[in-house]
Scaffold this motif. Structure first.
Motif, PDB file in Angstrom:
ATOM      1  N   GLY A 128      -6.453  65.873  20.446  1.00  0.00           N
ATOM      2  CA  GLY A 128      -7.386  64.752  20.566  1.00  0.00           C
ATOM      3  C   GLY A 128      -8.364  64.942  21.707  1.00  0.00           C
ATOM      4  O   GLY A 128      -8.867  66.030  21.946  1.00  0.00           O
ATOM      5  N   THR A 129      -8.608  63.870  22.430  1.00  0.00           N
ATOM      6  CA  THR A 129      -9.546  63.881  23.555  1.00  0.00           C
ATOM      7  C   THR A 129      -8.773  63.957  24.869  1.00  0.00           C
ATOM      8  O   THR A 129      -7.865  63.163  25.108  1.00  0.00           O
ATOM      9  CB  THR A 129     -10.419  62.615  23.542  1.00  0.00           C
ATOM     10  OG1 THR A 129     -11.193  62.613  22.340  1.00  0.00           O
ATOM     11  CG2 THR A 129     -11.345  62.570  24.746  1.00  0.00           C
ATOM     12  N   VAL A 130      -9.138  64.919  25.696  1.00  0.00           N
ATOM     13  CA  VAL A 130      -8.464  65.143  26.971  1.00  0.00           C
ATOM     14  C   VAL A 130      -9.382  64.700  28.101  1.00  0.00           C
ATOM     15  O   VAL A 130     -10.564  65.064  28.143  1.00  0.00           O
ATOM     16  CB  VAL A 130      -8.065  66.618  27.141  1.00  0.00           C
ATOM     17  CG1 VAL A 130      -7.265  66.806  28.430  1.00  0.00           C
ATOM     18  CG2 VAL A 130      -7.257  67.106  25.939  1.00  0.00           C
ATOM     19  N   LEU A 131      -8.838  63.913  29.013  1.00  0.00           N
ATOM     20  CA  LEU A 131      -9.576  63.450  30.191  1.00  0.00           C
ATOM     21  C   LEU A 131      -9.322  64.410  31.346  1.00  0.00           C
ATOM     22  O   LEU A 131      -8.174  64.720  31.669  1.00  0.00           O
ATOM     23  CB  LEU A 131      -9.104  62.045  30.581  1.00  0.00           C
ATOM     24  CG  LEU A 131      -9.611  61.493  31.926  1.00  0.00           C
ATOM     25  CD1 LEU A 131     -11.117  61.280  31.895  1.00  0.00           C
ATOM     26  CD2 LEU A 131      -8.883  60.199  32.278  1.00  0.00           C
ATOM     27  N   ALA A 132     -10.393  64.872  31.978  1.00  0.00           N
ATOM     28  CA  ALA A 132     -10.290  65.728  33.161  1.00  0.00           C
ATOM     29  C   ALA A 132     -10.764  64.958  34.383  1.00  0.00           C
ATOM     30  O   ALA A 132     -11.868  64.418  34.392  1.00  0.00           O
ATOM     31  CB  ALA A 132     -11.122  66.990  32.989  1.00  0.00           C
ATOM     32  N   VAL A 133      -9.930  64.912  35.416  1.00  0.00           N
ATOM     33  CA  VAL A 133     -10.284  64.303  36.699  1.00  0.00           C
ATOM     34  C   VAL A 133     -10.366  65.451  37.702  1.00  0.00           C
ATOM     35  O   VAL A 133      -9.350  66.046  38.054  1.00  0.00           O
ATOM     36  CB  VAL A 133      -9.250  63.251  37.124  1.00  0.00           C
ATOM     37  CG1 VAL A 133      -9.675  62.584  38.434  1.00  0.00           C
ATOM     38  CG2 VAL A 133      -9.056  62.209  36.026  1.00  0.00           C
ATOM     39  N   MET A 134     -11.566  65.776  38.134  1.00  0.00           N
ATOM     40  CA  MET A 134     -11.796  67.022  38.855  1.00  0.00           C
ATOM     41  C   MET A 134     -12.323  66.796  40.277  1.00  0.00           C
ATOM     42  O   MET A 134     -12.959  65.785  40.545  1.00  0.00           O
ATOM     43  CB  MET A 134     -12.787  67.884  38.066  1.00  0.00           C
ATOM     44  CG  MET A 134     -12.215  68.415  36.753  1.00  0.00           C
ATOM     45  SD  MET A 134     -10.922  69.658  37.021  1.00  0.00           S
ATOM     46  CE  MET A 134      -9.567  68.953  36.076  1.00  0.00           C
ATOM     47  N   PRO A 135     -12.091  67.770  41.174  1.00  0.00           N
ATOM     48  CA  PRO A 135     -12.505  67.648  42.571  1.00  0.00           C
ATOM     49  C   PRO A 135     -13.846  68.311  42.830  1.00  0.00           C
ATOM     50  O   PRO A 135     -14.432  68.941  41.953  1.00  0.00           O
ATOM     51  CB  PRO A 135     -11.390  68.406  43.302  1.00  0.00           C
ATOM     52  CG  PRO A 135     -11.082  69.533  42.356  1.00  0.00           C
ATOM     53  CD  PRO A 135     -11.261  68.972  40.966  1.00  0.00           C
ATOM     54  N   TRP A 136     -14.312  68.198  44.067  1.00  0.00           N
ATOM     55  CA  TRP A 136     -15.652  68.630  44.442  1.00  0.00           C
ATOM     56  C   TRP A 136     -15.718  70.080  44.928  1.00  0.00           C
ATOM     57  O   TRP A 136     -16.800  70.651  45.020  1.00  0.00           O
ATOM     58  CB  TRP A 136     -16.170  67.743  45.583  1.00  0.00           C
ATOM     59  CG  TRP A 136     -15.168  67.613  46.692  1.00  0.00           C
ATOM     60  CD1 TRP A 136     -14.272  66.604  46.872  1.00  0.00           C
ATOM     61  CD2 TRP A 136     -14.918  68.547  47.748  1.00  0.00           C
ATOM     62  NE1 TRP A 136     -13.473  66.848  47.965  1.00  0.00           N
ATOM     63  CE2 TRP A 136     -13.858  68.039  48.532  1.00  0.00           C
ATOM     64  CE3 TRP A 136     -15.497  69.765  48.110  1.00  0.00           C
ATOM     65  CZ2 TRP A 136     -13.348  68.714  49.643  1.00  0.00           C
ATOM     66  CZ3 TRP A 136     -14.992  70.440  49.224  1.00  0.00           C
ATOM     67  CH2 TRP A 136     -13.930  69.904  49.973  1.00  0.00           C
ATOM     68  N   ASN A 137     -14.587  70.714  45.275  1.00  0.00           N
ATOM     69  CA  ASN A 137     -14.675  71.957  46.044  1.00  0.00           C
ATOM     70  C   ASN A 137     -15.181  73.161  45.244  1.00  0.00           C
ATOM     71  O   ASN A 137     -15.825  74.044  45.776  1.00  0.00           O
ATOM     72  CB  ASN A 137     -13.353  72.284  46.746  1.00  0.00           C
ATOM     73  CG  ASN A 137     -12.170  72.318  45.802  1.00  0.00           C
ATOM     74  OD1 ASN A 137     -12.184  71.738  44.709  1.00  0.00           O
ATOM     75  ND2 ASN A 137     -11.111  72.992  46.207  1.00  0.00           N
TER      76      ASN A 137
END
Length: 471
Positions: A128-137
């Motif tokens: 399905g649809t995967v949510l990515a929560v990503m950092p700034w570095n």
């Protein structure tokens, strides 16, 4: 009920402290609506062939390379990455896209199973649809090492990026648009962290991938677990490098400095603790100070700059506060450790020695250019000190005996990755992830693409159930 107000995201140049562009985000309700459309697109995207996905992913790599200079400048202005490092990061993203374009079909190929009669197989199907929560570095690489396998696996994706890199977040979506991916296969939502929980809970989202702090990982894991959704977590690290007594101290120091100062020290897999056998400690310290000091602070937009600013002044202040506490707790400063008198988020290469367990420089992740030297009396104590951490992401061994180094890396160090005589880094060909408080699950290689697919068993009986129809 009053309409929600859209959030805004203000960019601040870390090198100067001056404000840059302001971006308008979306409301929580708008983010959920976007996620819904991405989930709807999944129904058609999942039926595309690997050949179709491969062509689009190769074009994404081409777009990245065409716009490399633009994207490097974008990262420089948002989080302080040098232009040289930015261009290298974009090339790494392009290579990652090409890797999954080439290998995804083989990684997800059906596997026959011998069942002594019935036909059986294991197949891999998108979820399905995967949510990515990503950092700034690593604003682009973190997102692409998630997106390339996710999309090649037949899933669709929603990206919630760090709030200080909104331009990078939107540019990543634009790469896929420019490459020709269908609308809503990949979307960026500019929302604050408080809106992540509602996205995780929304039926449109099937699973979550997060790269970030231990605290963020615990929160996302709890939220995903409450609604029985899988998550992959790549969290913090306090990577230890064991420096053995058979090493050339000067060569070891070169590897150590490169490991510590990658991305101005702002990397989960940067070397942070250097566990040195007593007989080579003094020589290693002298060489390490020399190597660290060779990374002069400079304008991140200037060619040849080896060390730029940290991502924000408050982040720099946090690093300095940790250094101050470490010295108060008994560490000794060999170089650096003082805040420069200039605007921006600058901090010099710093080496602390006489660091022991219980010291902040040993126990905590220091997200900046600070190396901690820890003395060990022998190999056994060095391994024990390296493993005496809540983290377990990367680790290293520096040695003149490759067989000895391989033995320690393979069976001695508690980490998801152990490199001998090289600094730890991510590579699309190798699984990436950690143990303990550094998270769980794996990114990259075949393991990464299989994290977000349904590993499905199929069995077909030996005989059909014949039906002759009505008499």
């Amino acid at each position: 009920m009053a309409a929600q107000q859209r959030p805004t995201f203000q960019v601040v140049d870390p090198a100067t402290g001056k404000p840059g562009r302001t971006y308008e985000g979306v409301t929580g309700e708008e983010a959920l609506a976007i996620a819904g459309r991405v989930r709807e697109r999944f129904e058609s995207w999942r039926r595309t062939s690997f050949a179709e996905r491969t062509a689009l992913m190769r074009e994404a790599a081409a777009v990245l390379r065409r716009r490399s200079d633009d994207f490097a400048e974008l990262m420089c202005g948002e989080m302080g990455k040098t232009l040289a490092d930015g261009r290298a990061e974009i090339e790494k993203c392009a290579v990652g896209c090409e890797f999954y374009a080439e290998h995804a079909e083989a990684f997800l190929k059906a596997e026959p199973v011998d069942m002594d009669g019935p036909k059986a197989k294991v197949v891999y199907r998108p979820i399905g649809t995967v949510l990515a929560v990503m950092p700034w570095n690593f604003p682009f690489w973190q997102a692409f090492r998630f997106a390339a396998p996710t999309l090649m696996g037949g899933n669709t994706a929603v990206l919630k990026h760090a709030s200080n890199v909104p331009g990078s977040a939107l540019a990543i979506e634009q790469v896929f648009r420019e490459a020709g991916f269908p609308e809503d296969v990949f979307r960026t939502v500019l929302v604050p962290s408080r809106d992540v929980k509602a996205l995780i809970e929304d039926p449109a989202i099937a699973a979550v991938s997060l790269t970030g702090s231990v605290e963020a990982g615990k929160a996302v894991a709890a939220q995903a677990g409450a609604v029985l959704k899988k998550c992959v977590l790549e969290l913090g690290g306090s990577d230890a490098y064991v420096v053995l007594d058979d090493v050339d101290p000067a060569k070891a120091a070169k590897v150590a400095a490169a490991a510590r100062l990658v991305n101005a020290g702002q990397s989960c897999i940067a070397g942070k603790r250097f566990i040195v056998l007593a007989s080579v400690r003094e020589a290693f310290e002298d060489a390490l100070v020399k190597e660290m000091e060779s990374y002069a602070l400079g304008d991140p937009r200037a060619e040849g700059t080896k060390l730029g600013p940290l991502q924000a002044v408050n982040a720099r202040d946090d690093v300095h506060e940790q250094v101050t506490r470490a010295i108060s707790a008994g560490a000794r400063r060999l170089t650096g450790g003082e805040v420069p008198d200039r605007p921006g988020a600058w901090y010099p290469p710093t080496v602390l020695t006489d660091v022991r367990p219980g010291n902040p420089a040993f126990d905590e992740e220091v997200f900046g250019p600070v190396a901690a030297v820890v003395e060990a009396r022998d190999e056994e104590e060095a391994i024990a000190l390296a493993n005496d951490s809540e983290f377990g992401l990367g680790s290293g061994v520096l040695t003149g005996d490759l067989a000895r180094g391989e033995r320690i890396a393979t069976d001695g160090l508690d980490a998801g990755m152990s490199f001998v005589n090289q600094n730890v880094r991510s590579d699309a060909r190798l699984p990436f992830g950690g143990v303990k408080h550094s998270g769980y699950g794996r990114e990259l290689a075949a393991f990464g693409i299989r994290e977000f697919v349904n590993i499905k068993s199929v069995l077909v009986a030996e005989e059909a159930l014949a039906y002759g129809g009505p008499e």
